[in-house]
Design an enzyme around this catalytic site. Structure first.
Site, PDB file in Angstrom:
ATOM      1  N   TYR A   1       6.806  10.413  -3.708  1.00 15.54           N
ATOM      2  CA  TYR A   1       7.719  11.205  -2.835  1.00 15.54           C
ATOM      3  C   TYR A   1       7.160  12.554  -2.787  1.00 15.54           C
ATOM      4  CZ  TYR A   1      11.457   7.474  -3.634  1.00 15.54           C
ATOM      5  OH  TYR A   1      11.935   6.431  -3.883  1.00 15.54           O
TER       6      TYR A   1
ATOM      7  N   HIS B   1       7.574   1.530 -10.066  1.00 13.92           N
ATOM      8  CA  HIS B   1       8.177   1.697  -8.840  1.00 13.92           C
ATOM      9  C   HIS B   1       8.088   0.162  -8.213  1.00 13.92           C
ATOM     10  CE1 HIS B   1       8.456   4.775  -5.393  1.00 13.92           C
ATOM     11  NE2 HIS B   1       9.596   3.746  -5.217  1.00 13.92           N
TER      12      HIS B   1
END
Ligand SMILES: NC(=O)c1ccc[n+]([C@@H]2O[C@H](COP(=O)([O-])OP(=O)(O)OC[C@H]3O[C@@H](n4cnc5c(N)ncnc54)[C@H](OP(=O)(O)O)[C@@H]3O)[C@@H](O)[C@H]2O)c1
Ligand SMILES: *[C@@H]1O[C@H](CO)[C@@H](O)[C@H](O)[C@H]1NC(C)=O
Ligand SMILES: *[C@@H]1O[C@H](CO)[C@@H](O)[C@H](O)[C@H]1NC(C)=O
Ligand SMILES: *[C@@H]1O[C@H](CO)[C@@H](O)[C@H](O)[C@H]1NC(C)=O
Length: 316
Positions: free
Chosen positions: A79, A140
């Site tokens: 991100y 992730h």
């Protein structure tokens, strides 16, 4: 771990609201917590930060979020906002008379760092967040960047990542570890080779159009907290927010469609991390102190299936 045990770990549970226990004040959504394997308490309502980038924007949204009562912040290396989140918290925690211990920070291992690189990646995320320790570090994605999803190497690489993350717990870099986008078969594979630490959480796409019941059952049975992402459908997708059934339930209960979509998982003991930029949305998304009647829960749980995010079925 038996399922009764599991539900007892929702110390402050949404079931409390459902059963309408009249013994105490109903518990607000912002105070609901789950006790992880480690004994740490994790808020069930958190704040997602995907695509929220830039020093000022991050500071402003986190300012609103802390004021609204969010105490869990979800980020990831990919991100590219870890550094700004770290900076913002230095300024904002004192503003709200909070300490590091009052906040729960989740970040994630990039698919680019699977394998032996995982330990260094964890250290790097901690350095960027500059917050002493990470509360929860997640793999992730079950696959590795640059490795064809159909190759068994993915399996070897994520096993090595887990080994490195277990070391990260022992060294105090992160207090808890977990996974994201894992299917039941990925979780079973991990449980056969977990180096002594079970995953605390599995963060997955979960909304009325994607609710794999086998995964929820397996997680509940194994004491793994399911945490929903893209509960509102993700960015720039109105399929759920403008859905006629969601709208009808929202009008009936005097809530917004987003509140219905967030209360629906919470009422199933599934954690949530809605993302929003506007103050109004940030406030609404934690104002979930109401009950969706069973018949409306059933309508939401009967939608046809259509996932929006990446599909882990492809990863060996
Ligand atoms: N592990 C993973 O692979 C993975 C994947 C995706 C997401 N996530 C995590 O989950 C978080 C949430 O998922 P998401 O970002 O996909 O999206 P989401 O929470 O489903 O939805 C966010 C979208 O809904 C809008 N919105 C927010 N509150 C609203 C409200 N009350 N009424 C109307 N619209 C509203 C937001 O607009 P504005 O921003 O303009 O307010 C944004 O476009 C992410 O931020 C990230 O932390 C993880
Ligand atoms: C800040 O927190 C401390 C410790 O919980 C408390 O004693 C104090 O009264 C709080 N101050 C303010 C301004 O809220
Ligand atoms: C991945 O492997 C499959 C099966 O061998 C193959 O069909 C596919 O084209 C490969 N994908 C890429 C991006 O190389
Ligand atoms: C993939 O697997 C092959 C065969 O086991 C091995 O030689 C290779 O080093 C692996 N690659 C990675 C990136 O792990």
């Amino acid at each position: 771990m038996g399922s009764l045990d599991f539900f007892q770990r929702f110390l402050i549970t949404s079931l409390f609201l459902i059963t309408g226990c009249n013994c105490e004040e109903p518990v607000l959504a912002k105070d609901m917590k789950f006790k992880l394997h480690s004994g740490d308490l994790m808020p069930l309502v958190g704040f997602g930060t995907y695509q929220i980038r830039g020093t000022e924007l991050i500071r402003d949204v986190l300012d609103h979020a802390l004021a609204a009562g969010y105490r869990l912040i979800d980020t990831a290396k990919v991100y590219r906002n870890e550094e700004d989140i770290g900076k913002a918290l230095k300024e904002l925690l004192p503003k709200y008379n909070l300490t590091r211990q009052d906040i729960f920070i989740t970040t994630k291992l990039s698919p680019n760092d699977q394998g032996e690189k995982a330990y260094d990646a964890l250290q790097e995320s901690l350095r960027k967040l500059d917050c002493g320790y990470i509360d929860l570090y997640l793999i992730h994605w079950p696959g590795a960047y640059g490795v064809n999803a159909s190759k068994v190497n993915n399996s070897a690489l994520r096993a090595e990542s887990w080994k490195q993350m277990v070391k990260g717990v022992k060294d105090g870099l992160t207090r808890n570890i977990g996974v994201s986008n894992y299917l039941v078969r990925h979780l079973k594979e991990l449980s056969a080779n977990d180096f002594g630490i079970k995953p605390a959480v599995n963060q997955v796409e979960w909304h009325p159009r994607n609710r794999p019941s086998d995964l929820l059952e397996y997680c509940n049975q194994e004491g793994i907290l399911l945490q929903a992402y893209s509960s509102l459908g993700g960015t720039d997708n109105n399929d759920l927010l403008k859905n006629a059934d969601v709208d009808k339930i929202a009008k009936k209960l005097g809530k917004s469609p987003a509140q219905i979509l967030l209360r629906w998982p919470l009422q199933q003991n599934i954690a949530i991390i809605p993302k929003a930029r506007s103050k109004k949305h940030i406030d609404d998304n934690i104002d979930l102190n109401f009950v969706i009647p069973d018949e409306d829960m059933a309508i939401l749980s009967g939608f046809s299936q259509n996932r929006y995010a990446w599909n882990p079925e492809t990863v060996v």
